[in-house]
Design a protein around this motif. Structure first.
Motif: not given
Length: 401
Positions: A70-72, A90-96, A98-102
């Motif tokens: 659900a999260h990457v 579908g429905g997988c939230a993508l963050g970009v 270093e803060e998104a990794v944390t």
């Protein structure tokens, strides 16, 4: 001051939820991919809910689709527009970034954070996971080396589980024991590809030579650290923090076959050892299953037919990085952070052909000698020490060329 312990002595052990929900940070690296292997083997016990990579977006998408995450997150913001990211489920939230990794380490639906990030950069996620009261299964030893004074007070018993094979072995030997009865930790190492070589011989080795580890399959950075014995030096400092013992109570022992992963000697002279094959999936699985033991994800060792087990001394004069790390561990404060930063810069330079193998030790020593040692006060302070040490290491490398 109340002693810190990451194992639970004789206290009752709490069970993990089933399935346990896991975030794998650095899922495309050696530890990350082997963590996913364990998740496949125990699909009824492990649910992978979040994944991160630095740049390997294709691997991220493949794993996210396989496990239905659900999260990457992608740490390198320059890869945000990679077309393959459009294939996320579908429905997988993508963050970009270093803060998104944390942020993945703080998700409410995550029970265990596997911190397989490489280098000092992994400290942010480890700190966030412990602050959020997650179980932290960590292979990011640099964060403990640099920031153990900050991280360890946050670690509740049974909530910080080491993934390094040696520290997992020590942890397992200590379950049910009293920390006050530990006399010595025997920290084993293979000796790397250059065991027995002279300093003159080391001056002529190449990165390809150093990457040919005799027993373990690891990432490039840690393999070079293993060849220089800096990896073992980092692990001595790691053991100091994890198990609350002096640096000089940790003795490095060369065990070429990599079958004894470490030992603990107690006050009465009894020694407990943890043995197994040279496969990181075993300590990874233990970190996920603790306090339970699941069916093996690795090939079992036939002890009746394996090669004889031998021991030897670690040569700190020839492999000076080990001696430098122990010095940093004894002096403490911000010195381990500066040492680690210098090593990361020199390690990369050697892999890129920009310096010789013995220059790694020279650069680390020069940076350490020039570093004023301060008490560790904050993460921001460590970031500043890290940045200044990296700059000093690059200047030292320039003078070597």
């Amino acid at each position: 001051m109340t002693p810190i312990t990451i194992f639970e002595d004789t206290a009752p052990r709490s069970e993990r939820p089933r399935p346990v929900r896991v975030a794998v940070l650095g899922c495309s690296g050696s530890i990350g991919t082997q963590t996913l292997d364990v998740a496949r083997r125990h699909a009824d016990k492990v649910e992978v809910v979040a994944l991160s990579v630095n740049t390997s977006t294709a691997a991220l998408v493949s794993a996210a689709r396989e496990f239905g995450c659900a999260h990457v997150a992608v740490a390198d913001a320059s890869r945000a527009s990679d077309p393959v990211l459009g294939e996320l489920p579908g429905g997988c939230a993508l963050g970009v970034g270093e803060e998104a990794v944390t942020a993945l380490a703080e998700l409410p639906e995550v029970d265990i954070v596997v911190n397989a990030l490489v280098g000092f950069a992994g400290i942010h996620a480890g700190y966030a996971a412990l602050k959020a009261d997650k179980v932290l299964a960590y292979a990011n030893k640099e964060s403990i080396v640099c920031g153990g004074d900050l991280l360890m007070p946050l670690a509740k018993p049974g909530r910080l589980i080491p993934v390094d094979s040696e520290h997992s072995a020590i942890f397992q030997c200590l379950v049910g024991e009293r920390s006050s009865e530990v006399h010595r930790i025997w920290l084993t190492c293979s000796g790397g590809p250059f065991y027995g070589k002279t300093r003159d011989e080391l001056a002529r080795v190449t990165a390809a030579d150093a990457l040919a580890h005799p027993t373990w399959d690891m990432g490039a950075k840690i393999t070079i650290d293993s060849a220089s014995l800096m990896n073992k030096g980092l692990e001595v400092i790691e053991a100091k923090h994890l198990f609350q013992v002096p640096v000089d109570a940790v003795r490095v022992l060369v065990q070429r076959q990599s079958k004894i992963h470490s030992m603990v000697e107690f006050a009465d002279g009894v020694v407990k050892a943890q043995l197994g094959g040279s496969d990181m999936r075993a300590p990874i699985q233990y970190a996920l299953s603790y306090p339970e033991r699941w069916d093996a994800s690795v090939e079992r060792v036939d002890w009746g037919s394996c090669a004889p087990i031998t021991f030897g001394e670690a040569d700190e004069e020839t492999f000076g990085c080990l001696a430098l790390a122990k010095r940093a561990g004894r002096e403490g404060g911000t010195l381990p952070c500066a040492m680690n930063a210098a090593n990361e810069v020199a390690n990369l330079a050697f892999r890129q052909g920009a310096c010789g193998f013995t220059d790694i030790e020279k650069v680390v020593r020069e940076v350490m000698d020039a570093t004023p040692v301060e008490r560790v006060e904050s993460l921001e302070q460590l970031l500043d020490v890290d940045a200044r040490a990296r700059e000093a290491a690059r200047a030292a490398l320039s003078s070597e060329v």
